[in-house]
Design a protein around this motif. Structure first.
Motif, short mmCIF file in Angstrom:
data_model
loop_
_atom_site.label_atom_id
_atom_site.label_comp_id
_atom_site.label_asym_id
_atom_site.label_seq_id
_atom_site.Cartn_x
_atom_site.Cartn_y
_atom_site.Cartn_z
N PRO A 1 27.69 69.92 -29.47
CA PRO A 1 27.03 68.77 -30.10
C PRO A 1 27.28 67.46 -29.39
O PRO A 1 26.47 66.55 -29.46
CB PRO A 1 27.63 68.74 -31.51
CG PRO A 1 28.16 70.11 -31.75
CD PRO A 1 28.61 70.61 -30.40
N GLU A 2 28.42 67.36 -28.68
CA GLU A 2 28.70 66.10 -27.99
C GLU A 2 27.72 65.82 -26.86
O GLU A 2 27.63 64.69 -26.36
CB GLU A 2 30.14 66.12 -27.45
CG GLU A 2 30.39 67.13 -26.34
CD GLU A 2 30.69 68.54 -26.86
OE1 GLU A 2 31.00 69.41 -26.04
OE2 GLU A 2 30.60 68.73 -28.09
N LYS A 3 26.98 66.88 -26.43
CA LYS A 3 25.99 66.70 -25.36
C LYS A 3 24.64 66.19 -25.87
O LYS A 3 23.75 65.91 -25.07
CB LYS A 3 25.77 68.04 -24.64
CG LYS A 3 27.03 68.63 -24.02
CD LYS A 3 27.55 67.76 -22.89
CE LYS A 3 28.77 68.42 -22.21
NZ LYS A 3 29.30 67.59 -21.11
N LEU A 4 24.46 66.10 -27.19
CA LEU A 4 23.16 65.70 -27.76
C LEU A 4 22.75 64.31 -27.29
O LEU A 4 21.56 64.04 -27.06
CB LEU A 4 23.22 65.72 -29.29
CG LEU A 4 22.91 67.06 -29.97
CD1 LEU A 4 23.14 66.97 -31.47
CD2 LEU A 4 21.47 67.49 -29.69
N ASP A 5 23.70 63.42 -27.15
CA ASP A 5 23.38 62.05 -26.74
C ASP A 5 22.74 62.04 -25.36
O ASP A 5 21.70 61.41 -25.14
CB ASP A 5 24.65 61.21 -26.76
CG ASP A 5 24.37 59.74 -26.48
OD1 ASP A 5 23.18 59.34 -26.58
OD2 ASP A 5 25.32 58.99 -26.20
N ARG A 6 23.34 62.79 -24.40
CA ARG A 6 22.78 62.84 -23.03
C ARG A 6 21.45 63.56 -23.01
O ARG A 6 20.53 63.18 -22.28
CB ARG A 6 23.77 63.54 -22.11
CG ARG A 6 25.06 62.72 -21.88
CD ARG A 6 25.98 63.43 -20.94
NE ARG A 6 25.33 63.65 -19.64
CZ ARG A 6 25.84 64.42 -18.67
NH1 ARG A 6 27.01 65.03 -18.86
NH2 ARG A 6 25.20 64.58 -17.53
N ILE A 7 21.33 64.63 -23.83
CA ILE A 7 20.05 65.35 -23.88
C ILE A 7 18.94 64.42 -24.38
O ILE A 7 17.83 64.37 -23.82
CB ILE A 7 20.18 66.58 -24.78
CG1 ILE A 7 21.16 67.60 -24.18
CG2 ILE A 7 18.81 67.23 -25.01
CD1 ILE A 7 21.47 68.77 -25.09
#
Length: 730
Positions: free
Chosen positions: A12-18
């Motif tokens: 979930p921490e990758k959602l911002d970059r996605i």
């Protein structure tokens, strides 16, 4: 998409970059008009948004909303609809914790603008408007549930949302939806902008609370004013029906207060605009009366009566050439329009009052009665200083008509509840005025309050009924409270009926109402004592010049003879009938003569005293007998003063007599009897002196009194004056 979704859920921490990457790609594709890539990017954003619900989704939401804004700013209708659909999906997601820093100002403005789309293609225009309405609905659903973030209810947002919805509701073609409670839209009408807007408007109002109700209602007035929708007012009525049925019942009084405030703000608008607002108020009150109206009851009536006075004032100003304060409308049409306003006010007052509980209705009856201006008094609270005589008469009629509607259907268990002294006295004052229409209204109000068993319809028309049982009159045994009421106020009622019959400007309706009054008193309030009083009153009425008005038309002979005994109540016949039924007939021989009270000076007539006469009888009997009708002649006080040449009675003596009369009218019978018993010896002495005077030679007469009796010759009768310490007789 499956791999991307699995990766985003696992990390979930990758959602911002996605989200940032997809937003960058979508922005570039929008500028280059690559619609296919735009659709792919938005589908990816939508699926990721629906799949991920962790705390880390908040930065991703910011990227998502930024992309939606980009689509809405584009000039292509398809992209605008695409962005709206994505926003609606987002609005349906329930977040774990609200984001208080997030604002939707841009979306409110953009969706509102889409609701007013003027695209040249009708299909595309409809599609954009539907998208705008759905977007507003999404904003409402996303924000109203957050109690700590109420920015959507701020006036700057409501001033955009509400008019946008109303603009689309104006296009409604389903007339049936305006009748009764607005029905919910069906599935096949979901793509109709007007129905969708109405559904959204209803949902918005249903979520309104105590603190933000007014912000949602006030833009409605601005929209109706701007588009001149008060005349005709069908759409305005439709809107407020939706409002009243959608809001919570305990907030109904807020809407009514807003309508009253807008009516005050439009007090100088055209009569038809004011009439349209009042009719909207009527519809709102009709719905609110079924639930809770709150503390606005007196405020409603006070405001309506104030505008009733203003309308009469405008009408009076036009009749006198207009004034600076009047509305600049042509005199002829405005005069009729003002009557429309007045009738609308009366209907609203009547409907509102008739739906109130009895205890509140009694208060409103007193409130309206306190507004009725009576000449010579300052007890009324309505300012009529600028109306003049004609305007004051008009306001009197309007207020009594309002009172008539409020009292319609009122059923009190006891007459004291319906006609307390504080209400009866001011009500009867207009019955002495020189205006037959005012007197009619007073009698009709009395009938509403007296007729507790719905017998009036059976008593209409002056006629002779061979068998009263055929009328199937409904009545109950008179209760102790009603008996006490008649002991206290009976003479006052008889007096007003008697004086009402002697008015020279009476029309047939006046006599019919007086006839009904006598009948209702007999049915609702008569015991043995009251029956005797009513018969005495009827015998006194037949000796007035107006008594032929009580003869049914089918029984009226072609030529009238004054002494035709077939037209008179015959005392001996009445006495025989009543005596056989156990009635005390001793008082039948006492003629009824109404007393003059201070109430007469309130009626603004030349002289009420002139209408009350002393009946001087030449024959032994005071009433018609079977052999011959008593020859009587009325001598007014004015003629008596000229004949005897006496001075005007002193103020102290007048006050003393008034108190005595009032005491005999209102004091309990037991109290009067006790006082009479204590003064029996004094009365015996006085009678002895009178008898002694008849035996010894009479003193020199103080004057003569000329009396005309029927066809007999004139006779001069000596008049003697005898004065005792507390008794003066002629």
């Amino acid at each position: 998409m499956e791999k991307l979704t699995f990766y985003a859920v696992s990390a979930p921490e990758k959602l911002d970059r996605i989200g940032s990457y997809l937003a960058e790609r979508l922005s570039r594709d929008v500028v280059r008009h690559r619609s296919g890539y735009v659709l792919i990017a938005m589908e990816a954003l939508d699926q990721l948004l629906m799949a991920c619900h962790s705390q880390s989704i908040k930065p991703f939401v910011e990227s998502f909303l930024h992309m939606v804004a980009k689509l809405l700013e584009s000039g292509e209708p398809k992209l605008q609809v695409l962005g709206t659909n994505s926003f609606v999906k987002f609005a349906n997601i329930e977040e774990d914790t609200p984001s208080y820093h997030r604002r939707y100002d841009f979306f409110v403005s953009r969706f509102s603008a889409m609701c007013h789309s003027c695209h040249s293609d009708p299909e595309i225009r409809t599609e954009i408007r539907i998208a705008g309405i759905r977007g507003i609905q999404g904003v409402v659903r996303k924000t109203v549930n957050d109690e700590l973030r109420a920015t959507i209810w701020e006036p700057q947002h409501m001033d955009k949302i509400v008019p946008s919805l109303l603009f689309n509701m104006q296009k409604i073609e389903d007339v049936d939806s305006r009748i009764g409670p607005p029905s919910s839209p069906t599935a096949d009408k979901e793509e109709n902008p007007s129905v969708l807007a109405e559904n959204c408007f209803r949902e918005l109002l249903g979520r309104a609370t105590f603190g933000n109700m007014n912000n949602a209602v006030r833009p409605v007035f601005a929209h109706l004013d701007h588009h001149r929708l008060w005349d005709p007012n069908e759409f305005a009525v439709h809107c407020f029906k939706i409002i009243m049925y959608s809001i919570q019942a305990q907030y109904s009084h807020h809407v009514i207060q807003e309508i009253l405030g807008h009516l005050d703000a439009c007090k100088k608008d055209s009569p038809r605009v004011r009439a349209g607002i009042i009719q909207v108020l009527l519809e709102a009150v009709a719905i609110a009366a079924k639930g809770s109206i709150g503390p606005t009851v007196l405020e409603v009536f006070n405001t309506l009566l104030k505008h009733l006075r203003l309308s009469v004032e405008f009408e009076a100003n036009d009749l006198h050439g207009g004034s600076a304060s009047s509305v600049s409308v042509n005199t002829g049409p405005k005069d009729n329009d003002e009557k429309i306003v007045q009738n609308a006010i009366i209907q609203t007052i009547g409907f509102f009052g008739s739906n109130l509980p009895d205890y509140q209705r009694s208060e409103i009856m007193m409130f309206i009665m306190g507004k009725v201006p009576v000449f010579g008094t300052s007890t009324h609270t309505l300012d009529v200083s600028q109306l003049g005589d004609l305007g004051t008469r008009r306001i009197q009629i309007m207020l009594l008509r309002s009172l008539l509607m409020v009292t319609s259907g009122y059923k009190a268990k006891t007459i004291v509840t319906a006609l307390p002294g504080s209400f009866l006295d001011p009500l009867l004052s207009p019955s002495l005025m020189e205006d037959y229409e005012l007197r009619q209204l007073v009698l009709e109000v009395m009938h509403n309050l007296m007729d507790r068993h719905d017998n009036r319809a059976k008593l209409r028309g002056i006629r002779i009924i061979p068998d009263v049982a055929d009328l199937k009159i409904k009545r109950e045994k008179i209760c102790r409270q009603d008996t006490s009421f008649m002991k206290k106020n009976g003479q006052q009622l008889y007096r007003h009926i008697y004086l009402g019959c002697k008015e020279e400007d009476n029309v047939q309706k006046n006599y019919e109402l007086l006839y009904t009054s006598l009948a209702l008193i007999t049915i609702e309030l008569a015991n043995e004592e009251v029956v005797i009083d009513l018969i005495r009153l009827a015998i006194a009425l037949q000796l007035t010049s107006s008594c032929y008005c009580f003869v049914p038309p089918d029984r009226l002979p072609k030529s009238l003879e004054k002494h035709d005994k077939n037209l008179y109540f015959l005392t001996n016949k009445i006495a025989e009938s009543l005596g056989g039924s156990g009635y005390g007939i001793e008082r039948l021989s006492v003629p009824y003569v109404p007393q003059v009270t201070d109430e007469d000076r309130l009626s603004r007539r030349k002289s009420i005293v002139d209408t009350v006469s002393i009946q001087v009888d030449i024959l032994p009997n005071n009433v018609p007998s079977d052999d011959m009708v008593s020859n009587t002649e009325e001598i007014t006080f004015e003629a008596l003063k000229k004949a005897i040449d006496t001075n005007v009675m002193e103020e102290q003596e007048k006050e003393k007599r008034r108190l005595v009369i009032e005491k005999f009218q209102k004091a309990p019978f037991e109290e009067i009897a006790a006082q009479c018993e204590s003064k029996a010896n004094l009365l015996h002495d006085r009678l002895a002196q009178i008898l002694e005077l008849t035996i010894r030679p009479p003193p020199s007469p103080s004057g003569t009194l000329t009396i005309t009796s029927g066809h007999a010759q004139y006779q001069s009768v000596p008049v003697y004056e005898m004065k005792f310490p507390d008794l003066c007789v002629y």
